[in-house]
Design an enzyme around this catalytic site. Structure first.
Site, short mmCIF file in Angstrom:
data_model
loop_
_atom_site.label_atom_id
_atom_site.label_comp_id
_atom_site.label_asym_id
_atom_site.label_seq_id
_atom_site.Cartn_x
_atom_site.Cartn_y
_atom_site.Cartn_z
N HIS A 234 47.82 37.82 40.66
CA HIS A 234 47.42 36.50 41.18
C HIS A 234 47.46 36.52 42.70
O HIS A 234 48.40 37.07 43.29
CB HIS A 234 48.38 35.42 40.65
CG HIS A 234 47.84 34.04 40.73
ND1 HIS A 234 47.64 33.41 41.94
CD2 HIS A 234 47.47 33.15 39.77
CE1 HIS A 234 47.16 32.19 41.70
NE2 HIS A 234 47.04 32.02 40.40
N ARG B 246 43.99 25.29 45.66
CA ARG B 246 42.68 25.69 46.16
C ARG B 246 41.60 24.79 45.58
O ARG B 246 40.60 24.50 46.25
CB ARG B 246 42.41 27.16 45.80
CG ARG B 246 43.22 28.11 46.65
CD ARG B 246 43.01 29.56 46.26
NE ARG B 246 43.73 29.91 45.05
CZ ARG B 246 43.26 30.71 44.10
NH1 ARG B 246 42.07 31.23 44.20
NH2 ARG B 246 44.00 30.98 43.05
#
Length: 507
Positions: free
Chosen positions: A249, A272
């Site tokens: 990740h 995000r």
């Protein structure tokens, strides 16, 4: 099979969301469940999941007029990395009903919806407060605990380390576990839901065997994630799949006063999704923040660290509980102005102004002419955004943008991020009914798998929001299949009447 051994219960190994979904489903169908967890408390990694749970065609989406359905979701999941359409279909087609099950049966708030990387529609559900993995998993734990307290339909045993599957011929008929220095046997079909191997760091570990190149990286996984289900399944001839596919990740959170910690918090993908920008050491963007996880990580390897995830005021306000939580944990910092941020980064304020201005202008062009950009976009189409477009995976969706003139006085929440071992796509190979199979492809009677212990569902890359969904969907599929196996023909051996509601059993 139920007539061959005293299968008056389904045994579930692992007390995370997959195990809890399976155990609650067994009770809901009139079965008895025994849940075993080797930790001192239930929850596992599921409680750390920060972004939400995907659902296509949910009641929440309908109230927001989001035009999503299972077909669109299946297409996104296959494009995102899944390689087995039949398993992707189960995951996505069950998503709406299973998200609605959480809301209706467990009184959960999943009223907020975001679009995460790789998704063409906003479909990742969360509530207004706290991490969704925590709220969802705890709601199911509390329900099963109350059922166990008030009835004989459920039992939960913690500090119970299952180490061996018991067989009769090919069929799995129970297990052995250690607790307080003693070995105990229990009988019944098994649902393995004990997670992946993202913290299996030993010299003979699954990580060392399949991905030795990742052993140096930090992880988001708790120390319990050592691949127990996979190892027990392999010991009796169960097939595995995709064990080499371990997701790194891009946004593990670096604690400035302990930068080399092996276990790291994860920055929710939703940070995000709401508009967070990823900057390199020079204050420049270099990727599509909403691209696939493997893509964003790959672009980070090519650029200069330390990397920062920056949220302007509007982005942070949309996910303020997370921002304040991370700040309180010391893994995110609040800057009253962009000037303060530039000073801390050691870059000219003009650099941050220019970076935001270019992003703002690209967003405005995209809005005006979505298909006219000069560069390729992800998952399809064209983009006007140069930093991401030149990577071949350009940005199409822009959220909470600000123009450069506001940057100097704009408040920001900012985290230093680094790639981390996060999720194992591989595991025990299974059918659409969550049955484990042997190396010839035949189902192993009495053995089921769900959650991260299962392999083949996500292919070589999992989309954000699909892990909690995978836990609920395949946990419920496994619970139903184990009940069908246990109850026998015409449900002759069903041990309990079906409750009108799980809640009714807790009164």
């Amino acid at each position: 099979m139920a007539a061959v051994f005293p299968a008056n219960q389904v045994i579930v190994v692992g007390g995370g969301l997959a195990g809890m979904s399976a155990a609650n489903t067994v009770v809901e169908l009139g079965g008895r469940s025994l849940l075993l967890d080797k930790s001192s408390f239930c929850g596992g990694n599921s409680t750390k999941a920060t972004s939400g749970i995907n659902g296509a065609g949910t009641k929440t989406q309908k109230t927001k007029s989001i035009p999503d359905n299972a077909e669109i979701f299946i297409a996104d999941t296959l494009k995102g990395g899944a390689k087995k359409p039949e398993l992707a279909k189960v995951l996505c087609a069950n998503s709406a009903a299973d998200v609605d099950w959480l809301v209706d049966k467990f009184d959960l708030d999943l009223s907020l919806v975001a679009r995460l990387g790789g998704h063409s529609q906003p479909r990742t559900h969360r509530g207004k407060e706290r991490f969704p993995g925590m709220t969802i998993t705890y709601a199911l734990i509390q329900m099963l605990e109350k059922v166990a307290e008030k009835t004989n339909r459920a039992r939960i045993i913690t500090k119970a380390e299952v180490f061996k599957l018991v067989q009769s011929g090919r069929a799995v008929v129970g297990c052995e576990y250690r607790k307080a220095g003693k070995v105990v046997k229990e009988f019944g079909p098994m649902v393995l839901a004990s997670g992946g191997f993202g913290a299996d760091f030993g010299s003979d570990s699954l990580l060392a065997t399949y991905r030795p190149d990742l052993l140096h990286l930090p992880t988001t996984n708790g120390e319990h994630c050592t691949g127990d289900a996979i190892k027990m399944g392999e010991a009796i001839g169960a097939a595995t799949i995709d064990l080499e596919w371990v997701q790194v990740h891009p946004t593990g959170l670096v604690k400035p006063d302990d930068p080399d910690a092996k276990v790291k918090f994860l920055a929710a993908e939703a940070l995000r999704g709401v508009g967070g920008l990823v900057l390199d050491a020079n204050g420049q963007r270099f990727c599509n923040e909403l691209g696939r996880r493997d893509y964003v990580t790959g672009e980070m390897w090519k650029n200069k660290p330390p990397f920062r995830l920056c949220l302007n005021r509007a982005a942070a306000d949309e996910i303020i509980w997370h921002a304040k939580h991370y700040t309180g944990r010391g893994v995110m910092k609040f800057y009253p102005t962009g000037e303060d941020l530039a000073k801390d980064m050691g870059v000219p304020i003009q650099t941050l102004i220019d970076t935001h201005q270019k992003h703002f202008e690209a967003a405005k062009k995209q809005e005006k002419d979505p298909d006219g950009g000069p560069l390729p976009a992800y998952p399809s189409g064209k983009t006007w955004d140069e930093p991401s477009g030149k990577t071949g995976s350009g940005k199409k969706f822009f959220h909470n943008i600000i123009d450069g003139s506001k940057v100097a006085s704009e408040p920001f929440y900012v985290a230093i991020i680094t790639p981390v071992i996060h999720y194992c796509m591989g595991g025990l190979e299974c059918t659409v009914d969550a049955e484990c199979i042997d190396k010839t492809g035949k189902a192993i009677p009495g053995l089921y798998v769900a959650g991260e212990a299962a392999g083949g569902i996500h292919g070589n890359n999992r989309l954000g929001g699909n892990s909690l969904l995978d836990c609920v969907v395949f946990g419920r599929v496994a619970g139903k299949a184990a009940c069908k196996f246990t109850f026998g023909k015409d449900e002759k051996f069903k041990p309990c009447p079906i409750p009108s509601e799980l809640k009714e059993l807790t009164k």
